[in-house]
Design a protein around this motif. Structure first.
Motif, PDB file in Angstrom:
ATOM      1  N   ILE A  44      19.673  16.212  17.687  1.00 33.13           N
ATOM      2  CA  ILE A  44      19.435  17.520  17.064  1.00 33.13           C
ATOM      3  C   ILE A  44      20.050  18.639  17.909  1.00 33.13           C
ATOM      4  CG2 ILE A  44      17.644  19.197  16.476  1.00 33.13           C
ATOM      5  CD1 ILE A  44      15.860  16.809  15.684  1.00 33.13           C
ATOM      6  N   HIS A  45      19.908  18.529  19.237  1.00 31.98           N
ATOM      7  CA  HIS A  45      20.481  19.531  20.140  1.00 31.98           C
ATOM      8  C   HIS A  45      21.995  19.610  20.014  1.00 31.98           C
ATOM      9  CE1 HIS A  45      21.667  21.615  23.825  1.00 31.98           C
ATOM     10  NE2 HIS A  45      22.449  20.582  24.073  1.00 31.98           N
ATOM     11  N   MET A  46      22.653  18.472  19.864  1.00 32.48           N
ATOM     12  CA  MET A  46      24.115  18.438  19.783  1.00 32.48           C
ATOM     13  C   MET A  46      24.637  19.281  18.618  1.00 32.48           C
ATOM     14  SD  MET A  46      25.389  16.909  22.327  1.00 32.48           S
ATOM     15  CE  MET A  46      27.084  16.858  21.742  1.00 32.48           C
ATOM     16  N   ARG A  47      23.799  19.475  17.596  1.00 35.50           N
ATOM     17  CA  ARG A  47      24.218  20.293  16.449  1.00 35.50           C
ATOM     18  C   ARG A  47      24.397  21.759  16.832  1.00 35.50           C
ATOM     19  NH1 ARG A  47      19.808  17.260  12.614  1.00 35.50           N
ATOM     20  NH2 ARG A  47      20.971  15.310  12.377  1.00 35.50           N
ATOM     21  N   THR A  48      23.784  22.185  17.949  1.00 41.07           N
ATOM     22  CA  THR A  48      23.993  23.560  18.404  1.00 41.07           C
ATOM     23  C   THR A  48      25.412  23.727  18.927  1.00 41.07           C
ATOM     24  OG1 THR A  48      23.220  23.110  20.678  1.00 41.07           O
ATOM     25  CG2 THR A  48      21.564  23.752  19.052  1.00 41.07           C
ATOM     26  N   GLU A  55      26.881  21.500  13.140  1.00 42.60           N
ATOM     27  CA  GLU A  55      26.500  20.668  12.000  1.00 42.60           C
ATOM     28  C   GLU A  55      25.144  21.076  11.437  1.00 42.60           C
ATOM     29  OE1 GLU A  55      25.674  15.959  10.859  1.00 42.60           O
ATOM     30  OE2 GLU A  55      25.727  16.617  12.954  1.00 42.60           O
ATOM     31  N   LYS A  56      25.080  21.242  10.116  1.00 40.85           N
ATOM     32  CA  LYS A  56      23.832  21.572   9.428  1.00 40.85           C
ATOM     33  C   LYS A  56      23.744  20.697   8.172  1.00 40.85           C
ATOM     34  CE  LYS A  56      23.585  26.341  11.102  1.00 40.85           C
ATOM     35  NZ  LYS A  56      23.478  27.770  10.732  1.00 40.85           N
ATOM     36  N   PRO A  57      23.237  19.469   8.330  1.00 35.82           N
ATOM     37  CA  PRO A  57      23.291  18.498   7.232  1.00 35.82           C
ATOM     38  C   PRO A  57      22.255  18.675   6.131  1.00 35.82           C
ATOM     39  CG  PRO A  57      22.250  17.526   9.164  1.00 35.82           C
ATOM     40  CD  PRO A  57      22.713  18.889   9.572  1.00 35.82           C
ATOM     41  N   TYR A  58      21.285  19.586   6.323  1.00 38.75           N
ATOM     42  CA  TYR A  58      20.230  19.754   5.323  1.00 38.75           C
ATOM     43  C   TYR A  58      20.358  21.120   4.644  1.00 38.75           C
ATOM     44  CZ  TYR A  58      18.431  15.966   8.195  1.00 38.75           C
ATOM     45  OH  TYR A  58      18.309  14.805   8.909  1.00 38.75           O
ATOM     46  N   GLU A  71      17.427  23.567  -1.663  1.00 39.45           N
ATOM     47  CA  GLU A  71      17.756  23.278  -3.056  1.00 39.45           C
ATOM     48  C   GLU A  71      17.786  24.542  -3.921  1.00 39.45           C
ATOM     49  OE1 GLU A  71      14.964  20.422  -4.418  1.00 39.45           O
ATOM     50  OE2 GLU A  71      15.715  18.783  -3.155  1.00 39.45           O
ATOM     51  N   VAL A  72      17.178  25.619  -3.412  1.00 39.27           N
ATOM     52  CA  VAL A  72      17.116  26.855  -4.189  1.00 39.27           C
ATOM     53  C   VAL A  72      18.328  27.741  -3.938  1.00 39.27           C
ATOM     54  CG1 VAL A  72      15.781  28.950  -4.661  1.00 39.27           C
ATOM     55  CG2 VAL A  72      14.603  26.791  -4.181  1.00 39.27           C
ATOM     56  N   CYS A  73      18.613  28.021  -2.644  1.00 41.07           N
ATOM     57  CA  CYS A  73      19.685  28.972  -2.318  1.00 41.07           C
ATOM     58  C   CYS A  73      20.839  28.355  -1.535  1.00 41.07           C
ATOM     59  CB  CYS A  73      19.123  30.147  -1.530  1.00 41.07           C
ATOM     60  SG  CYS A  73      18.452  29.691   0.102  1.00 41.07           S
ATOM     61  N   SER A  74      20.753  27.043  -1.263  1.00 42.99           N
ATOM     62  CA  SER A  74      21.814  26.294  -0.564  1.00 42.99           C
ATOM     63  C   SER A  74      21.995  26.674   0.904  1.00 42.99           C
ATOM     64  CB  SER A  74      23.160  26.458  -1.290  1.00 42.99           C
ATOM     65  OG  SER A  74      23.072  25.974  -2.612  1.00 42.99           O
ATOM     66  N   GLN A  85      13.050  19.662   8.951  1.00 46.92           N
ATOM     67  CA  GLN A  85      11.751  20.317   8.989  1.00 46.92           C
ATOM     68  C   GLN A  85      11.873  21.833   8.822  1.00 46.92           C
ATOM     69  OE1 GLN A  85      10.909  18.831  12.958  1.00 46.92           O
ATOM     70  NE2 GLN A  85      10.809  20.915  13.738  1.00 46.92           N
ATOM     71  N   HIS A  86      13.056  22.395   9.159  1.00 43.24           N
ATOM     72  CA  HIS A  86      13.257  23.828   9.019  1.00 43.24           C
ATOM     73  C   HIS A  86      13.323  24.244   7.548  1.00 43.24           C
ATOM     74  CE1 HIS A  86      15.064  24.295  13.337  1.00 43.24           C
ATOM     75  NE2 HIS A  86      13.768  24.046  13.324  1.00 43.24           N
ATOM     76  N   ILE A  87      13.719  23.310   6.681  1.00 41.21           N
ATOM     77  CA  ILE A  87      13.777  23.613   5.246  1.00 41.21           C
ATOM     78  C   ILE A  87      12.377  23.879   4.713  1.00 41.21           C
ATOM     79  CG2 ILE A  87      14.335  22.711   2.963  1.00 41.21           C
ATOM     80  CD1 ILE A  87      16.607  21.196   4.119  1.00 41.21           C
TER      81      ILE A  87
END
Length: 265
Positions: free
Chosen positions: A85-89, A93-96, A99-102, A109-111
């Motif tokens: 998860i840290h490597m995404r900083t 990368e933001k894989p999630y 569904e409402v505003c994309s 979990q942030h969603i």
């Protein structure tokens, strides 16, 4: 043609939820999610869990062991998932996605928290004043306004802060960092709202108006100072003679009159 592993998966099925497991041991561990049994316990704090690997990771909180390191910045972590998860900083990368505003997110979990901006749900309430919050951490931060807790301290001058962000901003007084720049003249600022207020000197915008006389200002701080003309408030006092002033620099200039008197004497 089915492989042997495919056949084994079909042999071990959960009678409660119908899940298919690869082995008898996996089925036994899975059944604990239904029974609530947590056979692995921490001798230090009593934390219990279903899987032994989870207990091993938990114990690192007590030992301080962080065996997973980031090759980019050197940060260390107690488990591999935290490192991923840290490597995404670094990768961005933001894989999630919402569904409402994309809106994209690095963590699933942030969603869940973000969705409350659409639903208006605020499930976390303050037991003291009844204020409600969409996120648990927002409630925890709010509670400090009641407890007076200031867990973040400056390593340079030891000034304590209620919020981590406040400490980050404060550190700029020591480092001189000014990350916000004016696109018109290049002036830089430590705080974003200071930069936005400065921009109004170029646009001529004066959004802050006095309710008494209608005078308008580009900066909110200037309005606060102006209001003292009407209220008579003079919050800055001379420690020598007790004279009070509406502006701090007026008080400091006045104090010099006492210094000159001493030099004459």
């Amino acid at each position: 043609m089915n492989t042997k592993s495919d056949t084994r998966e079909k042999l071990y099925s959960c009678k409660v939820c119908g899940s298919s497991l690869k082995s008898k041991q996996s089925l036994a561990r899975h059944m604990q999610t239904h029974t609530g049994e947590k056979p692995h316990s921490c001798e230090v704090c009593g934390f219990s869990c279903i899987r032994k690997p989870d207990l091993i990771i938990h114990k690192r909180k007590h030992t301080g062991e962080k065996p997973y390191s980031c090759e980019v910045c050197g940060g260390s972590f107690t488990n591999k998932r935290s490192l991923v998860i840290h490597m995404r900083t670094h990768t961005g990368e933001k894989p999630y996605s919402c569904e409402v505003c994309s809106t994209p997110f690095a963590q699933k979990q942030h969603i869940l928290g973000h969705m409350r901006t659409h639903t208006g749900e605020k499930p976390y309430s303050c037991e003291v004043c009844g204020s409600s919050f969409a996120h648990k951490y927002a409630k925890l931060q709010h509670m400090r306004t009641h407890t007076g807790d200031k867990p973040y301290s400056c390593e340079v001058c030891s000034t304590p802060f209620t919020y981590r962000r406040s400490l980050i901003i404060h550190m700029r007084t020591h480092t001189g960092e000014k990350p916000y720049s004016c696109e018109v003249c290049g002036s830089s600022f430590a705080l974003k709202h200071h930069m936005l207020e400065h921009m109004q000197t170029h646009t001529g915008e004066k959004p802050y108006s006095c309710e008494v006389c209608g005078t308008s200002f580009s900066r909110k701080r200037d309005l606060f100072i102006h209001i003292r003309i009407h209220t008579g408030e003079k919050p800055y006092s001379c420690e020598v003679c007790g004279s009070s002033f509406a502006l701090k620099h007026h008080m400091l200039r006045h104090k010099q009159t006492h210094t000159r008197e001493k030099l004459i004497l």
